[in-house]
Every structure is written in structure tokens, then in C-alpha cells.
Scaffold this motif. Structure first.
Motif, short mmCIF file in Angstrom:
data_model
loop_
_atom_site.label_atom_id
_atom_site.label_comp_id
_atom_site.label_asym_id
_atom_site.label_seq_id
_atom_site.Cartn_x
_atom_site.Cartn_y
_atom_site.Cartn_z
N HIS A 101 31.28 91.67 -57.20
CA HIS A 101 30.30 91.63 -58.29
C HIS A 101 29.97 90.19 -58.64
O HIS A 101 29.01 89.90 -59.33
N ASP A 102 30.82 89.27 -58.11
CA ASP A 102 30.58 87.84 -58.33
C ASP A 102 31.30 87.07 -57.23
O ASP A 102 31.87 87.68 -56.32
N ASP B 213 31.95 82.29 -60.77
CA ASP B 213 32.96 81.77 -61.69
C ASP B 213 33.63 80.55 -61.08
O ASP B 213 34.11 80.62 -59.94
N ASP C 195 34.20 83.95 -56.92
CA ASP C 195 35.16 83.20 -57.74
C ASP C 195 35.72 82.00 -56.98
O ASP C 195 36.10 82.14 -55.81
MN MN Z 1 35.03 86.67 -61.58
#
Ligand code: MN
Ligand code: GTP
Ligand code: MN
Length: 377
Positions: free
Chosen positions: A203-204, A301, A206
Motif C-alpha cells: 500500500h506504500d 514512508d 517504506d
Molecule cells: Mn508504511
């Protein structure tokens, strides 16, 4: 079917951090159902019940074969009455009424959509629903006050709800590495989160960044952000300063599950595959007139850690979330230790236990080392 050799009894240790959980889930139908009930519990503010369902799902994820009969599950940990009933219904009837009615419920659907907006948590979504806002159209039209994160989340909703591919993660990694190298030569960037565990989508994306010389990493996030901004890479960013002080609010203190590293929660503007590297030669086909913008929004992130805390940060940001939770529970209840993304504190010896690698942390905890690809609990 209880056909002789086909019939397998299973056995797994009770903490997820004591066992290997690869991405090869043989019980996805069951674990999807339990995860939906976990989602629903969490969306209803019942975190305890949410964790119970997540632990039950994690036990099934660790099994080497599909479950065919509930009697195979006798003696397995973390499978409460409720979870067992759901599993039984699915094995016997092909579906669970509770799961299906939850999936169809207006409240569940509305909470999923609204919390699917970056920056929107359960409390906000719940308040909006009580105010009659149940979908994105209403949210756009009736316009309750949105903060900066939520505005960006709403604006890029479709992009951010489309899974990030490994190729996109690699392209983002290249950009981050270029940014880091140009503002602090010698700094090291590591891909963490689901992609480090071998997931094919996320979803992202990191990242954990450090520098081999302690202290050199201080103030790195704002510099990286400036570089990215000057290159036009950022659609949104929120930076937090490092606020960790060992001893003051270290793992000995209860309020420490919040992370205190320098962090940047951001949204990148990533050029689409066709445009990456290959120049702009065939831009027309995917230009704005084709109804397709030449870039897409991706959540990224960034976390910066002093090298002395790197192993803890790496372990803490690799996940999965349940694996992390189970590590901390194991540390506290079985070892009288407090584990965070910053440090490991031994409550009996009253001292911090140093570690330069994840392997050393598992050893301190008396656990067999579980590699990232087996932490998909
Ligand atoms: Mn994350
Ligand atoms: P996807 O991104 O959905 O593919 O899964 P993921 O496992 O990468 O999840 P996510 O990016 O949300 O988190 C990655 C890891 O970082 C997980 O282990 C989280 O527990 C951890 N993490 C995420 N946010 C925070 C935070 O604010 N503080 C701390 N300490 N850890 C966090
Ligand atoms: Mn992630």
C-alpha cells in the motif's frame, strides 16, 4: 474429507514470532474471512477483538496445508470459539453468514471507503457517517473541514488505493537513494515494510535510512525533503523530528509504542512506466488528452535512525504489524523485556541490551531467527 493419509493434524507454537509464515498462504479463503472480521472489529473501535481475529488468521497462515476439517485444528493456539465457528461455517457451507452480512453492511462499506482516504482514521470516519457522509461523492460535496493530509488523500484517492508494484517500489528506491546520496554521502538506504518481506505489492513503500557514523544522520529528513521538493517529486509530505531520548521515554516506559525517529510520511509523484527512463518519445498515447496522467501518486514512508538503533528500527519497520505486536508481547510476557523500534530493555537486569543486527535481537529474546520473508504473519 477425513481420508486416511490426507488427514493432517497441525501444530504451531503460540506466538507468531516463534514460527515461520511465508507468503504462500494455503488457507487464504479462511484468513480473508477472519481478516475481514478483524477489520470490522477495528473499525468499530474494538481493538481487542480485532487482534484476536488477526491472531487466529495468523495461525492458519502458518499451516503447511489447507484445512479441510475443524478437527484438524484441535490444540492449536489463538483459535477462539468465535473464530472456530467462522472456520467451521466456511468449511461446511462454503461461506459464513456473519462474514457475508458484514461485508455487505452499509456501515462496514462506508467505514472502509472513508478510512481508505489517506489521513482519515476510524474516529473521523465514524463522525462523518453520523453526519450523513457515507461516500466520497458526499465527502467532496458537503465538504467538512479537511486537514492537509486528508485533502491530499481525497485528491489522490484512486492512485493511493491501487497497489504499488515491486517495479514501482524499485523506481521509488532509486529516487530516494539519489536524494539521500546527494544530501549526505555515505548514508545507507534500506527498503523495509512489506517489500522487504518479499511481497509483490504494497500500500506504500517504506525506507529506513542511517549513516555509519553516529550523529551524522541528524536533520537528514528535512534535507532529503528539500531535495525531493526541488525535483518536483513530492505531492505531500509531513515531517516529524526525532524525539527519542533513551531512559526518558525509552522502552522501559509504557507510552513508547509511538515511534520517535525522524520520519517523513509522504506522497510521491512517480512518472509512469512508459515515461521512466525511455524519455518522452511516445507521450501522446498516455498523455493527459488520453485521460491518463503521465504520473501516479504513491505513498512513501521515510524513517531515519541513528546507526546504534538501526537493528531495532529495521526489525520494527519490517513488519508484519502482527509479527511486531507478537514480538513485543513475547518480550514483555515471556522475557520481562521491553522491545521498541529504538531499543531492547531488560526489566530484571535493568539495562539496555545492545544489538548490531536483527539476529542479535532474536538471540537476546531467546527466539530462533526468523528471516523477513517468513515474517508474513
Ligand atoms: Mn508504511
Ligand atoms: P503494506 O505497506 O500494506 O504492503 O504493508 P507493510 O507491512 O509494509 O505495512 P506498513 O507500511 O503500514 O508498515 C510497515 C511496518 O512499519 C509495520 O511493521 C508497522 O508496524 C511499522 N510501522 C508503520 N507505521 C509505524 C509507526 O508510525 N511507528 C512505528 N513504530 N512503526 C510503524
Ligand atoms: Mn508498507
Amino acid at each position: 474429507q477425513r481420508r486416511g493419509a490426507e488427514f493432517v493434524m497441525f501444530s504451531v507454537p503460540s506466538y507468531a514470532c516463534q514460527r515461520r509464515t511465508s507468503l504462500d498462504n494455503r488457507n487464504a479463503v479462511l484468513t480473508d474471512a477472519l481478516s475481514l472480521l478483524a477489520d470490522n472489529a477495528e473499525l468499530s473501535g474494538d481493538e481487542g477483538r480485532g487482534v484476536a481475529f488477526r491472531r487466529a488468521a495468523a495461525v492458519l497462515k502458518a499451516l503447511p496445508k489447507p484445512v479441510t476439517d475443524t478437527t484438524q485444528l484441535r490444540g492449536l493456539p489463538c483459535l477462539g470459539e468465535h473464530s472456530l465457528r467462522v472456520i467451521k461455517d466456511i468449511l461446511e457451507d462454503g461461506a459464513s453468514d456473519e462474514v457475508e452480512s458484514t461485508r455487505r453492511s452499509e456501515r462496514y462499506k462506508a467505514l472502509k471507503v472513508l478510512t481508505g482516504v489517506f489521513g482519515v482514521g476510524v474516529k473521523t470516519a465514524d463522525r462523518w457517517i453520523r453526519e450523513g457522509i457515507r461516500d466520497l461523492q458526499r465527502l467532496r460535496d458537503s465538504g467538512p473541514a479537511l486537514n492537509r493530509a486528508q485533502q491530499a488523500g481525497l485528491q489522490h484517492y484512486d492512485d493511493l488505493n491501487q497497489p504499488v508494484t515491486r517495479a514501482e517500489a524499485d523506481a521509488i528506491a532509486e529516487i530516494v537513494e539519489r536524494a539521500v546520496a546527494s544530501v549526505l554521502p555515505g548514508a545507507q538506504t534500506t527498503l523495509t515494510g512489506g517489500f522487504r518481506r518479499g511481497k509483490l505489492t504494497g500500500h506504500d513503500v517504506d525506507f529506513l535510512i542511517t549513516h555509519p557514523e553516529e550523529g551524522r544522520e541528524e536533520g537528514l529528513v528535512p534535507k532529503v525533503v528539500s531535495w525531493l521538493e526541488s525535483e518536483g517529486v513530492l505531492l505531500y509530505q509531513k515531517t516529524a523530528r526525532n524525539s527519542y531520548l533513551e531512559g526518558r521515554d525509552g522502552p522501559g516506559r509504557p507510552s513508547s509504542s509511538m515511534d520517535r525517529f525522524e520520519t517523513c510520511f509522504s506522497i510521491f509523484k512517480l512518472p509512469r512506466e512508459e515515461k521512466r527512463g525511455a524519455g518522452q518519445t511516445h507521450g501522446a498515447a498516455c498523455g493527459p488528452e488520453a485521460g491518463h496522467k503521465p504520473w501516479r501518486a504513491v505513498r512513501v514512508d521515510l524513517v531515519v535512525s541513528p546507526v546504534s538503533q538501526f537493528a531495532f528500527a529495521l526489525l520494527g519497520w519490517t513488519g508484519s504489524k502482527l509479527f511486531e505486536r507478537e514480538l513485543r508481547r513475547w518480550a514483555r510476557h515471556e522475557k520481562a523485556m521491553s522491545l521498541s523500534s529504538h531499543a531492547l530493555y531488560d526489566n530484571k537486569q535493568r539495562r539496555y541490551l545492545r544489538a548490531a543486527s536483527e539476529e542479535e535481537i532474536f538471540a537476546h529474546l531467546g527466539l530462533e531467527f526468523i528471516p523477513p520473508s517468513e515474517r508474513n504473519a
